[in-house]
Motif scaffolding. Structure first.
Motif, PDB file in Angstrom:
ATOM      1  N   PRO A   1      13.476 -33.934  -4.355  1.00  0.00           N
ATOM      2  CA  PRO A   1      14.306 -34.179  -3.171  1.00  0.00           C
ATOM      3  C   PRO A   1      15.756 -33.788  -3.390  1.00  0.00           C
ATOM      4  N   LYS A   2      16.225 -32.930  -2.497  1.00  0.00           N
ATOM      5  CA  LYS A   2      17.608 -32.472  -2.559  1.00  0.00           C
ATOM      6  C   LYS A   2      18.307 -32.967  -1.312  1.00  0.00           C
ATOM      7  N   THR A   3      19.081 -34.011  -1.444  1.00  0.00           N
ATOM      8  CA  THR A   3      19.903 -34.432  -0.322  1.00  0.00           C
ATOM      9  C   THR A   3      21.191 -35.000  -0.858  1.00  0.00           C
TER      10      THR A   3
ATOM     11  N   VAL B   1      19.269 -19.817  -0.895  1.00  0.00           N
ATOM     12  CA  VAL B   1      18.651 -20.781   0.021  1.00  0.00           C
ATOM     13  C   VAL B   1      18.633 -20.196   1.426  1.00  0.00           C
ATOM     14  N   SER B   2      17.871 -20.823   2.314  1.00  0.00           N
ATOM     15  CA  SER B   2      17.907 -20.423   3.721  1.00  0.00           C
ATOM     16  C   SER B   2      17.259 -21.503   4.561  1.00  0.00           C
ATOM     17  N   ARG B   3      17.399 -21.367   5.866  1.00  0.00           N
ATOM     18  CA  ARG B   3      16.687 -22.240   6.815  1.00  0.00           C
ATOM     19  C   ARG B   3      15.705 -21.374   7.585  1.00  0.00           C
ATOM     20  N   GLY B   4      14.755 -22.017   8.243  1.00  0.00           N
ATOM     21  CA  GLY B   4      13.766 -21.275   9.026  1.00  0.00           C
ATOM     22  C   GLY B   4      12.822 -20.493   8.122  1.00  0.00           C
ATOM     23  N   GLY B   5      12.192 -19.448   8.662  1.00  0.00           N
ATOM     24  CA  GLY B   5      11.294 -18.620   7.849  1.00  0.00           C
ATOM     25  C   GLY B   5       9.850 -18.713   8.280  1.00  0.00           C
ATOM     26  N   PRO B   6       8.916 -18.207   7.452  1.00  0.00           N
ATOM     27  CA  PRO B   6       7.509 -18.125   7.837  1.00  0.00           C
ATOM     28  C   PRO B   6       6.876 -19.502   8.047  1.00  0.00           C
ATOM     29  N   ASN B   7       5.769 -19.541   8.790  1.00  0.00           N
ATOM     30  CA  ASN B   7       5.073 -20.820   8.977  1.00  0.00           C
ATOM     31  C   ASN B   7       4.155 -21.094   7.787  1.00  0.00           C
ATOM     32  N   VAL B   8       3.551 -22.283   7.824  1.00  0.00           N
ATOM     33  CA  VAL B   8       2.783 -22.755   6.669  1.00  0.00           C
ATOM     34  C   VAL B   8       1.615 -21.815   6.329  1.00  0.00           C
ATOM     35  N   THR B   9       0.912 -21.330   7.356  1.00  0.00           N
ATOM     36  CA  THR B   9      -0.215 -20.426   7.118  1.00  0.00           C
ATOM     37  C   THR B   9       0.260 -19.188   6.365  1.00  0.00           C
TER      38      THR B   9
ATOM     39  N   LEU C   1      12.355 -27.404  -3.937  1.00  0.00           N
ATOM     40  CA  LEU C   1      13.595 -28.173  -3.979  1.00  0.00           C
ATOM     41  C   LEU C   1      14.222 -28.133  -2.599  1.00  0.00           C
ATOM     42  N   GLY C   2      14.308 -29.277  -1.954  1.00  0.00           N
ATOM     43  CA  GLY C   2      14.884 -29.284  -0.622  1.00  0.00           C
ATOM     44  C   GLY C   2      14.886 -30.662  -0.013  1.00  0.00           C
ATOM     45  N   GLY C   3      15.357 -30.720   1.240  1.00  0.00           N
ATOM     46  CA  GLY C   3      15.500 -31.992   1.940  1.00  0.00           C
ATOM     47  C   GLY C   3      14.260 -32.377   2.717  1.00  0.00           C
ATOM     48  N   ASN C   4      14.463 -33.164   3.767  1.00  0.00           N
ATOM     49  CA  ASN C   4      13.346 -33.668   4.559  1.00  0.00           C
ATOM     50  C   ASN C   4      12.519 -32.525   5.162  1.00  0.00           C
ATOM     51  N   GLY C   5      13.203 -31.521   5.720  1.00  0.00           N
ATOM     52  CA  GLY C   5      12.507 -30.383   6.328  1.00  0.00           C
ATOM     53  C   GLY C   5      11.657 -29.651   5.304  1.00  0.00           C
ATOM     54  N   THR C   6      12.263 -29.374   4.163  1.00  0.00           N
ATOM     55  CA  THR C   6      11.574 -28.672   3.083  1.00  0.00           C
ATOM     56  C   THR C   6      10.359 -29.462   2.609  1.00  0.00           C
ATOM     57  N   HIS C   7      10.524 -30.782   2.493  1.00  0.00           N
ATOM     58  CA  HIS C   7       9.419 -31.623   2.046  1.00  0.00           C
ATOM     59  C   HIS C   7       8.301 -31.678   3.083  1.00  0.00           C
ATOM     60  N   ALA C   8       8.668 -31.703   4.360  1.00  0.00           N
ATOM     61  CA  ALA C   8       7.635 -31.651   5.414  1.00  0.00           C
ATOM     62  C   ALA C   8       6.845 -30.357   5.239  1.00  0.00           C
ATOM     63  N   GLY C   9       7.559 -29.264   4.965  1.00  0.00           N
ATOM     64  CA  GLY C   9       6.919 -27.976   4.713  1.00  0.00           C
ATOM     65  C   GLY C   9       6.027 -28.038   3.484  1.00  0.00           C
ATOM     66  N   ALA C  10       6.529 -28.646   2.404  1.00  0.00           N
ATOM     67  CA  ALA C  10       5.776 -28.741   1.148  1.00  0.00           C
ATOM     68  C   ALA C  10       4.491 -29.526   1.354  1.00  0.00           C
TER      69      ALA C  10
ATOM     70  N   THR D   1      14.002 -22.925  -3.354  1.00  0.00           N
ATOM     71  CA  THR D   1      15.067 -23.847  -2.950  1.00  0.00           C
ATOM     72  C   THR D   1      15.398 -23.594  -1.483  1.00  0.00           C
ATOM     73  N   CYS D   2      15.361 -24.642  -0.662  1.00  0.00           N
ATOM     74  CA  CYS D   2      15.578 -24.469   0.786  1.00  0.00           C
ATOM     75  C   CYS D   2      16.663 -25.409   1.313  1.00  0.00           C
ATOM     76  N   GLY D   3      17.114 -25.099   2.527  1.00  0.00           N
ATOM     77  CA  GLY D   3      18.107 -25.952   3.200  1.00  0.00           C
ATOM     78  C   GLY D   3      19.514 -25.588   2.790  1.00  0.00           C
ATOM     79  N   GLY D   4      20.395 -26.585   2.728  1.00  0.00           N
ATOM     80  CA  GLY D   4      21.785 -26.336   2.348  1.00  0.00           C
ATOM     81  C   GLY D   4      21.967 -26.458   0.850  1.00  0.00           C
TER      82      GLY D   4
HETATM   83  P1  ATP Z   1      18.976 -30.076   4.242  1.00  0.00           P
HETATM   84  O1  ATP Z   1      19.037 -31.505   3.849  1.00  0.00           O
HETATM   85  O2  ATP Z   1      19.902 -29.217   3.486  1.00  0.00           O
HETATM   86  O3  ATP Z   1      19.053 -29.883   5.713  1.00  0.00           O
HETATM   87  P2  ATP Z   1      16.200 -29.496   4.611  1.00  0.00           P
HETATM   88  O4  ATP Z   1      15.093 -29.272   3.661  1.00  0.00           O
HETATM   89  O5  ATP Z   1      16.019 -30.640   5.540  1.00  0.00           O
HETATM   90  O6  ATP Z   1      17.510 -29.599   3.762  1.00  0.00           O
HETATM   91  P3  ATP Z   1      15.841 -27.576   6.736  1.00  0.00           P
HETATM   92  O7  ATP Z   1      16.674 -26.397   7.065  1.00  0.00           O
HETATM   93  O8  ATP Z   1      15.644 -28.616   7.778  1.00  0.00           O
HETATM   94  O9  ATP Z   1      16.484 -28.163   5.432  1.00  0.00           O
HETATM   95  O10 ATP Z   1      14.371 -27.096   6.294  1.00  0.00           O
HETATM   96  C1  ATP Z   1      14.174 -26.227   5.191  1.00  0.00           C
HETATM   97  C2  ATP Z   1      12.943 -25.407   5.364  1.00  0.00           C
HETATM   98  O11 ATP Z   1      11.827 -26.222   5.684  1.00  0.00           O
HETATM   99  C3  ATP Z   1      13.073 -24.380   6.471  1.00  0.00           C
HETATM  100  O12 ATP Z   1      12.671 -23.133   5.956  1.00  0.00           O
HETATM  101  C4  ATP Z   1      12.166 -24.887   7.572  1.00  0.00           C
HETATM  102  O13 ATP Z   1      11.547 -23.828   8.250  1.00  0.00           O
HETATM  103  C5  ATP Z   1      11.145 -25.724   6.836  1.00  0.00           C
HETATM  104  N1  ATP Z   1      10.720 -26.866   7.643  1.00  0.00           N
HETATM  105  C6  ATP Z   1      11.525 -27.764   8.261  1.00  0.00           C
HETATM  106  N2  ATP Z   1      10.812 -28.707   8.908  1.00  0.00           N
HETATM  107  C7  ATP Z   1       9.508 -28.394   8.706  1.00  0.00           C
HETATM  108  C8  ATP Z   1       8.260 -28.970   9.121  1.00  0.00           C
HETATM  109  N3  ATP Z   1       8.218 -30.076   9.848  1.00  0.00           N
HETATM  110  N4  ATP Z   1       7.115 -28.358   8.714  1.00  0.00           N
HETATM  111  C9  ATP Z   1       7.150 -27.243   7.969  1.00  0.00           C
HETATM  112  N5  ATP Z   1       8.279 -26.655   7.535  1.00  0.00           N
HETATM  113  C10 ATP Z   1       9.444 -27.213   7.897  1.00  0.00           C
END
Ligand code: ATP
Ligand code: MG
Length: 460
Positions: A228-230, A174-182, A199-208, A110-113
């Motif tokens: 999707p968690k928003t 939960v948290s923000r930031g963290g390791p890269n995809v590799t 489970l997470g928002g746009n950022g988390t899904h981009a990561g997924a 679970t990521c993000g807020g």
């Molecule tokens: P919220 O709606 O709560 O902000 P979110 O999923 O958008 O949720 P973020 O803090 O933006 O929350 O991102 C969550 C995680 O996804 C973080 O660990 C971040 O490093 C990773 N992340 C964000 N953007 C990308 C990206 N473009 N590619 C890979 N990982 C990403």
């Protein structure tokens, strides 16, 4: 053949692995109650019926036929077109599965807020995995950060998750930031994780999606499924996302408090700041639900504070005519008025200036300058709302989404997310739904209903 049918194709194991094997589903469905012969005409017999979802099933997203592209709320891709037909994959258990449960190690992150319902989704994923026969289920602590070597996995069983939905937050953290995809994929390979629920928002899904692509590149048979968690309800195409209903309900409570404060004071003004970085759905719905908002300000609709048509002038009018007033403002509204900080959070998201505090200060200043009294009370319920437990309707939505996430993974899909579209549960390709946030259409019927309800003019 519709163009959009192609557009919403979702990635499947068989697209990438010529050796992808399938097995009969281990997910036991309840038998259908026997029905009378008359009623059963044309339906499969009770013996034949299994209740699986055919992989070719599609859900029709748009059913409105606009008479004109100028009709309120018309969303036409082609300006000459007055209809939209979009078909999406129907979610649910498949007859053939692409993982042997004994070979699965599933992880949940679970990521993000925070958002109401996270625990409900975690719980359902675990329960459903167990029903398929999966023995190895783990939670990744504190978002993507938990893939770091310093973090231990959290073992999950039905027993562990049994009561987690009774409280808000996330059992996993939960948290923000963290390791890269590799690094994430390296860690998954080391740990032998071959099903990942994100489970997470746009950022988390981009990561997924990046994790999904990296796994394909490495020829690593992994299913990555997002939920999707928003809380803002700003995901494209979806009727609603989990936590939104609860947020509106709680926002309504905050508005009610602001109303009572404002109403009980001499020339009282209540200001409530609500969530909504780019979309004003929470503010709009809470205004509609409470019926106690006089001014609703959202990111999609520009407004002026000062000037003859500004918010402050209208506020003065309200105090003179009604005696009190309540404003609700979405956090992303009026960002042109607040100082740009250039600050970014750990995930790289821009930190917004505080529009709620700004409006509160401007109101105080304005009435002081014109020499009229005004008693301003400011409420920011954001974290109280985010930490809430999901209400009944969100609890049900979370249950269905969690179950469908597992069905999707076993069905062999990866790089997908689950949702509810046009009242049906569906699977969508990740890039499609996170390309940009869904916003309130200022020309929609709903926003007009909101304006009708508040009675506010255009502040421009
Ligand atoms: P919220 O709606 O709560 O902000 P979110 O999923 O958008 O949720 P973020 O803090 O933006 O929350 O991102 C969550 C995680 O996804 C973080 O660990 C971040 O490093 C990773 N992340 C964000 N953007 C990308 C990206 N473009 N590619 C890979 N990982 C990403
Ligand atoms: Mg985000």
């Amino acid at each position: 053949e519709h163009e959009f049918e192609k557009r919403f194709n979702i990635p499947h194991m068989t697209d990438f692995f010529s050796d992808a094997e399938s097995y009969p589903s281990t997910f036991c469905l309840r038998m259908r109650t026997p029905v009378s012969e008359d009623f059963a005409q044309g339906y499969p017999s009770d013996e034949e019926w299994q209740g699986y979802i055919d992989t070719n099933d599609r859900v029709l997203l748009k059913v409105i036929r606009f008479s004109s592209p100028r009709s309120a709320g018309a969303e036409c891709i082609d300006p000459d077109c007055t209809w939209v037909e979009q078909w999406i994959h129907r979610a649910g258990p498949r007859e053939k599965i692409f993982f042997k449960p004994e070979n699965v190690k599933a992880a949940i992150v679970t990521c993000g807020g925070l958002c109401p319902g996270l625990n409900d989704v975690i719980r359902q994923i675990v329960i459903t995995l167990e029903i398929y026969g999966v023995k190895k289920i783990v939670g990744v602590p504190f978002g993507y950060r938990g893939f770091g070597k310093e973090f231990a996995e959290i073992p999950l069983t039905r027993k562990v998750v049994q009561n987690v939905h009774l409280s808000g937050g996330s059992l996993l953290g939960v948290s923000r930031g963290g390791p890269n995809v590799t690094e994430i994929v390296d860690s998954m390979q080391e740990r032998g994780i071959n099903m990942l629920f994100v489970l997470g928002g746009n950022g988390t899904h981009a990561g997924a999606n990046a994790v999904h692509n990296e796994c394909r590149k490495r020829g690593f048979k992994v299913a990555v499924v997002g939920v999707p968690k928003t809380i803002d309800n700003d995901i494209l195409l979806m009727d609603k996302t989990f936590g939104f209903d609860t947020a509106v309900e709680e926002a309504q409570r905050a508005i009610n408090s602001a109303y009572i404060e404002a109403h009980s004071a001499y020339r009282g003004v209540g200001v409530v700041k609500l969530m909504g970085r780019s979309s004003g759905f929470i503010a709009m719905q809470a205004a509609l639900a409470s019926g106690q908002i006089d001014i609703c300000l959202i990111p999609e609709v520009p407004f002026e504070l000062h000037g003859p048509h500004g918010v402050l002038k209208h506020l003065k009018y309200l105090l003179e005519t009604k005696g009190s007033a309540v404003i609700c403002v979405a956090e992303g509204a009026g960002q042109n008025f607040v100082e740009k900080t250039n600050a970014k959070d750990a995930s790289g998201n821009v930190v917004y200036g505080d529009i709620g505090v700004h409006i509160q200060q401007e109101i105080k200043k304005y009435f002081k300058e014109i020499g009229d009294p005004a008693d301003v009370k400011y409420i920011d319920p954001t974290y109280m709302i985010r930490a809430c437990r999901a209400n009944a309707s969100d609890g049900i939505l979370c249950t269905v989404l969690g179950q469908n996430a597992v069905h999707g993974a076993f069905g062999g899909y990866s790089g997908i997310t689950v949702g509810i579209c046009n009242t049906h549960y569906v699977y969508l390709p990740i890039p499609e739904v996170i390309s940009y946030p869904r916003t309130v259409d200022p020309n929609s019927r709903m926003w007009h209903r909101c304006l009708t309800s508040t009675g506010q003019p255009d502040f421009i």
